[in-house]
Design an enzyme around this catalytic site. Structure first.
Site, PDB file in Angstrom:
ATOM      1  N   PRO A 195      -9.187  61.799  20.611  1.00  0.00           N
ATOM      2  CA  PRO A 195      -8.747  63.107  20.987  1.00  0.00           C
ATOM      3  C   PRO A 195      -9.988  63.118  22.588  1.00  0.00           C
ATOM      4  O   PRO A 195     -10.519  62.513  22.344  1.00  0.00           O
ATOM      5  CB  PRO A 195      -9.405  63.817  19.996  1.00  0.00           C
ATOM      6  N   GLU A 196      -9.247  63.766  23.709  1.00  0.00           N
ATOM      7  CA  GLU A 196     -10.030  63.467  24.520  1.00  0.00           C
ATOM      8  C   GLU A 196     -10.100  64.957  25.065  1.00  0.00           C
ATOM      9  O   GLU A 196     -10.242  66.280  24.550  1.00  0.00           O
ATOM     10  CB  GLU A 196      -9.226  62.533  26.163  1.00  0.00           C
ATOM     11  N   LYS A 235     -15.794  65.220  24.955  1.00  0.00           N
ATOM     12  CA  LYS A 235     -15.430  65.010  23.757  1.00  0.00           C
ATOM     13  C   LYS A 235     -15.818  65.433  22.378  1.00  0.00           C
ATOM     14  O   LYS A 235     -15.439  65.108  21.811  1.00  0.00           O
ATOM     15  CB  LYS A 235     -14.907  63.867  23.510  1.00  0.00           C
ATOM     16  N   ARG A 244      -8.209  47.883  25.395  1.00  0.00           N
ATOM     17  CA  ARG A 244      -7.120  49.353  25.609  1.00  0.00           C
ATOM     18  C   ARG A 244      -6.088  48.148  26.369  1.00  0.00           C
ATOM     19  O   ARG A 244      -5.963  47.430  26.630  1.00  0.00           O
ATOM     20  CB  ARG A 244      -7.463  50.650  26.322  1.00  0.00           C
TER      21      ARG A 244
END
Length: 297
Positions: free
Chosen positions: A2-3, A61, A282
């Site tokens: 989650p950001e 976050k 990533r």
């Protein structure tokens, strides 16, 4: 992971359903869910029981619930699959329920309304997240837990200093995406929203920060704020059932993404195929035409 938009959606739900209520009991169902609280489950429950929960807060976050009458806050680590759900007592337990917090509704605010008869549940399939209790950072007026005092303010925070951010960018001598993911420099931005903001700003992810002018930095910050506000309006980004709000609903901003996850799809601005490149364990998504790579020196 989650950001900022996803965590803010959860914070708003907690503010509506949990803030101002008094804890009646705490049940820890899996020890890993409180592994960041070294004193253990019994201490975690004892220090919360009978306490009133303050206004849900967030930095980047990170999400926390201040405990009124004590120099404490409940810090929530959502990890990759953590969920904070508000459920009626009678709803069957979720398969991966880790912590249950029940409230003394009769001792809560007079206008509980629809919140009465509900409990807070921490659900985590992969058990990377958890809850823990921490003291307040020295001088923090908002109850900021001391363990996250090093986290920078986020771009939606009214106290975020745009000029200081620009100067820090110039000093870092790094690349722009690395800088955006540095939570000690600017918080709340992760891989998804970095790619989206860079696409909007027409900046390649390997662009050196030392060459950014003040107007270019201001433009980039504007795009970061715009994409995050757009994501908030859509309830955040959900690619699976692991990220949901406190009512168990997924966000739908994934339908509006311009770069992230769109490999080989046409750029919505120029039509060139979106490219994906491995980047720091990533992936980075970008338009090779709109976001020209920097010249090699």
């Amino acid at each position: 992971m989650p950001e900022l938009p996803e965590v803010e959606v959860v914070r708003r739900g907690l503010h509506r359903w949990v803030s101002g209520r008094t804890v009646a009991s705490v049940q820890v169902l899996h020890p890993r869910a409180i592994r960041r609280h070294p004193a253990g489950a019994a201490d975690f429950a004892a220090r919360l029981t009978g306490r009133r929960i303050g206004e849900a807060r967030r930095r980047g976050k990170y999400l926390w619930l201040p405990v009124e009458g004590a120099d404490l806050s409940v810090l929530a680590h959502l990890g990759m699959s953590g969920q904070l759900l508000v459920q009626p007592h009678e709803v069957p337990d979720e398969k991966h329920l880790r912590i249950r917090v029940r409230f003394a509704d009769s001792a809560g605010p007079a206008a509980l309304g629809e919140a009465a008869g509900t409990e807070l549940r921490f659900v985590d399939q992969r058990t990377f997240g958890g809850l823990s209790l921490h003291g307040t950072a020295p001088g923090a007026a908002d109850g900021l837990p001391d363990v996250i005092a090093h986290i920078a303010r986020d771009p939606l925070d009214p106290a975020f200093d745009d000029a200081a951010f620009h100067e820090a960018l110039r000093r870092r001598r790094t690349t722009v995406k690395r800088a955006l993911l540095d939570q000690s420099l600017i918080s709340g931005v992760g891989n998804i929203y970095a790619d989206e903001a860079l696409w909007r700003a027409r900046l390649h992810y390997e662009r050196p920060t030392a060459g950014l002018t003040r107007p270019r930095t201001a433009e980039l910050l504007g795009h970061i704020r715009d994409v995050m506000n757009d994501a908030l309006a859509a309830g955040g980004t959900s690619f699976d059932s692991l990220y949901v709000n406190v009512n168990g609903e997924s966000g739908y901003f994934s339908r509006s993404l311009d770069a992230y996850g769109r490999e080989d799809e046409p750029c919505r601005r120029c039509g060139a195929p979106i490219r994906r490149r491995p980047w720091m364990n990533r992936s980075s998504y970008f338009c090779p035409r709109c976001q020209r790579p920097p010249r090699a020196r």
